[in-house]
Write a protein that holds these residues in place. Structure first.
Motif, PDB file in Angstrom:
ATOM      1  N   GLY B 103       0.842  -1.088  -0.029  1.00 48.91           N
ATOM      2  CA  GLY B 103      -0.107   0.052   0.106  1.00 48.91           C
ATOM      3  C   GLY B 103       0.774   1.221  -0.078  1.00 48.91           C
ATOM      4  O   GLY B 103      -0.101   2.361  -0.036  1.00 48.91           O
ATOM      5  N   ASP B 104       2.166   1.242   0.192  1.00 49.85           N
ATOM      6  CA  ASP B 104       3.021   2.355  -0.015  1.00 49.85           C
ATOM      7  C   ASP B 104       2.836   2.884  -1.568  1.00 49.85           C
ATOM      8  O   ASP B 104       2.961   2.296  -2.312  1.00 49.85           O
ATOM      9  N   GLU B 105       2.982   4.275  -1.564  1.00 51.47           N
ATOM     10  CA  GLU B 105       3.060   4.778  -2.879  1.00 51.47           C
ATOM     11  C   GLU B 105       4.390   4.848  -3.712  1.00 51.47           C
ATOM     12  O   GLU B 105       5.275   4.917  -2.955  1.00 51.47           O
ATOM     13  N   LEU B 106       4.267   4.594  -5.023  1.00 53.45           N
ATOM     14  CA  LEU B 106       5.306   4.208  -5.563  1.00 53.45           C
ATOM     15  C   LEU B 106       5.142   4.785  -6.977  1.00 53.45           C
ATOM     16  O   LEU B 106       4.052   4.499  -7.729  1.00 53.45           O
ATOM     17  N   THR B 107       6.143   5.823  -7.569  1.00 53.47           N
ATOM     18  CA  THR B 107       6.029   6.432  -8.890  1.00 53.47           C
ATOM     19  C   THR B 107       7.152   5.970  -9.728  1.00 53.47           C
ATOM     20  O   THR B 107       8.408   5.922  -9.250  1.00 53.47           O
ATOM     21  N   ILE B 108       6.786   5.846 -10.921  1.00 53.33           N
ATOM     22  CA  ILE B 108       7.999   5.638 -11.915  1.00 53.33           C
ATOM     23  C   ILE B 108       7.642   6.569 -12.884  1.00 53.33           C
ATOM     24  O   ILE B 108       6.796   6.917 -13.522  1.00 53.33           O
ATOM     25  N   ALA B 109       8.718   7.471 -13.012  1.00 50.92           N
ATOM     26  CA  ALA B 109       9.026   8.703 -13.782  1.00 50.92           C
ATOM     27  C   ALA B 109      10.234   8.904 -14.322  1.00 50.92           C
ATOM     28  O   ALA B 109      11.271   8.413 -13.702  1.00 50.92           O
ATOM     29  N   PRO B 110      10.300   9.761 -15.136  1.00 49.97           N
ATOM     30  CA  PRO B 110      11.331  10.395 -15.940  1.00 49.97           C
ATOM     31  C   PRO B 110      12.027  11.473 -14.687  1.00 49.97           C
ATOM     32  O   PRO B 110      11.962  12.448 -14.601  1.00 49.97           O
ATOM     33  N   ASP B 111      12.913  10.889 -13.854  1.00 51.70           N
ATOM     34  CA  ASP B 111      13.096  11.525 -12.390  1.00 51.70           C
ATOM     35  C   ASP B 111      14.478  11.687 -12.276  1.00 51.70           C
ATOM     36  O   ASP B 111      14.997  12.210 -11.189  1.00 51.70           O
ATOM     37  N   GLY B 112      15.478  11.837 -13.264  1.00 55.34           N
ATOM     38  CA  GLY B 112      16.883  11.904 -13.508  1.00 55.34           C
ATOM     39  C   GLY B 112      17.722  10.603 -12.896  1.00 55.34           C
ATOM     40  O   GLY B 112      18.747  10.910 -12.874  1.00 55.34           O
ATOM     41  N   THR B 113      16.979   9.603 -12.713  1.00 57.28           N
ATOM     42  CA  THR B 113      17.661   8.323 -12.242  1.00 57.28           C
ATOM     43  C   THR B 113      17.340   7.282 -13.259  1.00 57.28           C
ATOM     44  O   THR B 113      16.323   7.143 -13.918  1.00 57.28           O
ATOM     45  N   ALA B 114      18.549   6.760 -13.770  1.00 59.52           N
ATOM     46  CA  ALA B 114      18.397   5.573 -14.987  1.00 59.52           C
ATOM     47  C   ALA B 114      17.772   4.513 -14.088  1.00 59.52           C
ATOM     48  O   ALA B 114      17.880   4.296 -13.081  1.00 59.52           O
ATOM     49  N   LYS B 115      17.170   3.776 -14.705  1.00 59.72           N
ATOM     50  CA  LYS B 115      16.292   2.507 -14.281  1.00 59.72           C
ATOM     51  C   LYS B 115      16.084   1.419 -15.251  1.00 59.72           C
ATOM     52  O   LYS B 115      16.192   1.619 -16.328  1.00 59.72           O
ATOM     53  N   ILE B 116      15.821   0.241 -14.397  1.00 66.70           N
ATOM     54  CA  ILE B 116      15.641  -0.876 -15.368  1.00 66.70           C
ATOM     55  C   ILE B 116      14.042  -1.246 -14.756  1.00 66.70           C
ATOM     56  O   ILE B 116      13.864  -1.347 -13.599  1.00 66.70           O
ATOM     57  N   ILE B 117      13.073  -1.447 -15.753  1.00 68.11           N
ATOM     58  CA  ILE B 117      11.596  -1.738 -15.160  1.00 68.11           C
ATOM     59  C   ILE B 117      11.411  -2.915 -15.837  1.00 68.11           C
ATOM     60  O   ILE B 117      11.370  -3.227 -16.917  1.00 68.11           O
ATOM     61  N   LEU B 118      11.257  -3.912 -14.749  1.00 66.95           N
ATOM     62  CA  LEU B 118      10.783  -5.417 -15.028  1.00 66.95           C
ATOM     63  C   LEU B 118       9.443  -5.531 -14.862  1.00 66.95           C
ATOM     64  O   LEU B 118       8.743  -5.206 -13.631  1.00 66.95           O
ATOM     65  N   PHE B 119       8.872  -6.159 -15.776  1.00 71.60           N
ATOM     66  CA  PHE B 119       7.492  -6.609 -15.821  1.00 71.60           C
ATOM     67  C   PHE B 119       7.217  -7.881 -15.682  1.00 71.60           C
ATOM     68  O   PHE B 119       7.749  -8.539 -16.445  1.00 71.60           O
ATOM     69  N   VAL B 120       6.543  -8.153 -14.761  1.00 71.28           N
ATOM     70  CA  VAL B 120       6.428  -9.910 -14.299  1.00 71.28           C
ATOM     71  C   VAL B 120       4.974 -10.097 -14.018  1.00 71.28           C
ATOM     72  O   VAL B 120       3.993  -9.165 -13.636  1.00 71.28           O
ATOM     73  N   ALA B 121       4.540 -11.442 -14.749  1.00 69.96           N
ATOM     74  CA  ALA B 121       3.223 -12.132 -14.360  1.00 69.96           C
ATOM     75  C   ALA B 121       3.390 -13.156 -13.600  1.00 69.96           C
ATOM     76  O   ALA B 121       4.216 -14.141 -13.801  1.00 69.96           O
ATOM     77  N   HIS B 122       2.771 -13.166 -12.193  1.00 67.93           N
ATOM     78  CA  HIS B 122       3.061 -14.416 -11.519  1.00 67.93           C
ATOM     79  C   HIS B 122       2.780 -15.629 -12.160  1.00 67.93           C
ATOM     80  O   HIS B 122       3.348 -16.805 -11.610  1.00 67.93           O
ATOM     81  N   TRP B 123       1.829 -15.861 -13.061  1.00 62.55           N
ATOM     82  CA  TRP B 123       1.416 -17.187 -13.692  1.00 62.55           C
ATOM     83  C   TRP B 123       2.461 -17.564 -14.585  1.00 62.55           C
ATOM     84  O   TRP B 123       2.406 -18.734 -15.256  1.00 62.55           O
ATOM     85  N   CYS B 124       3.288 -16.717 -15.331  1.00 65.40           N
ATOM     86  CA  CYS B 124       4.104 -16.841 -16.517  1.00 65.40           C
ATOM     87  C   CYS B 124       5.380 -17.944 -16.074  1.00 65.40           C
ATOM     88  O   CYS B 124       6.064 -17.186 -15.168  1.00 65.40           O
ATOM     89  N   PRO B 125       5.479 -18.904 -16.519  1.00 66.23           N
ATOM     90  CA  PRO B 125       6.687 -19.827 -16.352  1.00 66.23           C
ATOM     91  C   PRO B 125       7.919 -19.195 -16.454  1.00 66.23           C
ATOM     92  O   PRO B 125       8.991 -19.430 -15.827  1.00 66.23           O
ATOM     93  N   HIS B 126       8.010 -18.453 -17.535  1.00 64.97           N
ATOM     94  CA  HIS B 126       9.421 -17.750 -17.646  1.00 64.97           C
ATOM     95  C   HIS B 126       9.676 -16.635 -16.737  1.00 64.97           C
ATOM     96  O   HIS B 126      10.857 -16.429 -16.485  1.00 64.97           O
ATOM     97  N   CYS B 127       8.607 -15.927 -16.376  1.00 66.69           N
ATOM     98  CA  CYS B 127       8.798 -15.170 -15.339  1.00 66.69           C
ATOM     99  C   CYS B 127       9.241 -15.763 -13.972  1.00 66.69           C
ATOM    100  O   CYS B 127      10.241 -15.166 -13.003  1.00 66.69           O
ATOM    101  N   GLN B 128       8.802 -17.051 -13.722  1.00 68.03           N
ATOM    102  CA  GLN B 128       8.983 -17.770 -12.635  1.00 68.03           C
ATOM    103  C   GLN B 128      10.459 -18.378 -12.606  1.00 68.03           C
ATOM    104  O   GLN B 128      11.030 -18.652 -11.466  1.00 68.03           O
ATOM    105  N   ARG B 129      10.933 -18.198 -13.913  1.00 68.48           N
ATOM    106  CA  ARG B 129      12.434 -18.796 -13.963  1.00 68.48           C
ATOM    107  C   ARG B 129      13.312 -17.614 -13.960  1.00 68.48           C
ATOM    108  O   ARG B 129      14.514 -17.595 -13.203  1.00 68.48           O
TER     109      ARG B 129
END
Lengths: 186, 230
Positions: B103-129
């Motif tokens: 429940g903590d607020e989290l923002t992803i934005a062009p905020d001056g920090t380089a970042k890697i954003i990883l999108f996952v789905a719990h049911w996806c076996p590739h994500c599970q690996r």
């Protein structure tokens, strides 16, 4: 009806199908080595043969109803490989059902081909579930075949249940004896 | 001379056995399943998401039209791995705000920090690996200080395998801040997700430098991180 109960019901039936298939294989293989087992095999076949086409049609009907329940009631969307298995299973209800009523020997071959093809797809689907990279290195967000919507007792997924049904149908078709030849039918 | 055996009614017996097996399976299933459903929804697995500086969506993905969009960066085009040049490279990422599983607020934005954003789905076996592999890799080779690793949990489906995603990521020991997407997958769409797992590398200017989908090796992941780092 409670979805978990229905899924468990089909899982139990699939397990029963597996048990029958294993017994049939043991009788078939053991019958070659032991005269006693051969007698059991012949007795079992004698008992099952006249009803085998009808029983196989019943197995196909239960599998078809299970498949429709999972997609239409439980809302598990069928993936591409699920559809191929459906293409093999659904016609078996009609092919074997009509064959049982007409005592048509030709239904055995048609049914065996459909069930054999369906079993092959089920095996491939099981491999894709176990080794997702066989088909792709990523998951289609809509509905990848590697997703396990159901997994009972750590191994019984939807294609495993389908394979159990196809295998039981093949065993029953192997046991079936036509009582009316194609010539008589003609 | 022996008389022929009287006909036995094996046919009826076999059908009775088959019907009994089906009935017993039904009774056993009802009794065993009485314990309750194993895929009850867990709260916090999907969140309320705000795209841009104004328009927001509720947990079920419906857009809240009372807030105005102030014209932040547009959604990225859907990622197509077959294209030689990704049209999203050079585009500024959209600003998205939501909450973590707790429940903590989290923002992803062009905020001056380089970042890697990883999108996952719990049911996806590739994500599970992929997630445990990355966890093990990051234990050995941590993210550089100037690149942030963020996760978006999306496409949550309570009936599917490995639910809930929070429990899965906790079990794996995944420590990257994780944003819970809404049920409509608003954040995933805003970032052009087309397959899982999905990576978006963003430089310090907030511009996309690379995107990738599918399982990456540790070396490929390091290469994507290096691209974000510039």
């Amino acid at each position: 009806m409670d979805r978990d109960a229905v899924i468990l019901f089909f899982a139990l039936l699939a397990t029963a199908a597996q048990a029958v298939v294993v017994v049939a294989i043991v009788l078939a293989v053991g019958g070659r080595a032991s005269a006693t087992v051969a007698r059991w095999r012949d007795a079992a076949r004698e008992a099952v043969a006249p009803q085998a086409l009808g029983l196989a049609a019943g197995v196909a009907l239960v599998a078809t109803l299970g498949s429709l329940y999972l997609s239409e009631v439980a809302d598990f969307p069928p993936c591409r490989l699920c559809w191929f298995q459906r293409i093999a299973m659904y016609p078996l209800v009609v092919v074997l059902g009509v064959g049982a009523v007409r005592r048509d020997a030709g239904a055995r071959l048609t049914g065996a081909i459909l069930a054999g093809l369906g079993a092959c797809v089920s095996i491939w689907h099981l491999l894709v579930e176990r080794y997702p990279t066989l088909e792709s290195g990523s998951c289609d967000p809509t509905n990848p075949c590697s997703t396990k919507w159901v997994e009972e007792w750590g191994y019984l997924t939807i294609p495993a249940m389908a394979l159990s049904g196809f295998a039981l149908i093949l065993v029953l078709l192997a046991a079936a004896r036509p009582t009316v030849s194609p010539e008589e039918l003609a | 001379m022996t008389s022929p055996k009287p006909p036995t009614d094996n046919g009826s017996k076999i059908w009775i056995v088959a019907i009994v097996v089906v009935l017993v399976a039904g009774v056993v299933a009802v009794v065993l399943a009485r314990g309750g459903s194993g895929d009850e929804e867990v709260s916090g697995q999907t969140g309320t998401v705000q795209v841009g500086d104004g328009s927001s969506t509720t947990g079920d993905g419906e857009t809240d039209t009372t807030a105005g969009d102030t014209g932040s960066a547009a959604a990225l085009p859907e990622y197509d791995a077959t294209l030689e040049e990704d049209p999203a490279v050079g585009a500024t990422i959209p600003t998205v705000t939501g909450t973590t599983f707790d429940g903590d607020e989290l923002t992803i934005a062009p905020d001056g920090t380089a970042k890697i954003i990883l999108f996952v789905a719990h049911w996806c076996p590739h994500c599970q690996r992929e997630v445990p592999m990355l966890k093990a890799h990051l234990d050995d080779v941590p993210m550089p200080d100037d690149v942030q690793l963020l996760t978006v949990s999306t496409s949550v489906e309570p009936s599917a395998d490995n639910y809930p995603p929070q429990e899965w990521l906790d079990r794996v020991g995944w420590e990257a801040p994780t944003l819970a997407d809404d049920e409509a997958g608003t954040i995933a769409k805003a970032f052009g997700l087309s397959a899982f797992p999905y990576f978006v590398a963003v430089d310090a200017d907030g511009k996309v430098v690379a995107r990738a989908s599918g399982e990456l090796t540790a070396e490929q992941f390091d290469a994507v991180v290096a691209q974000a780092q510039g």
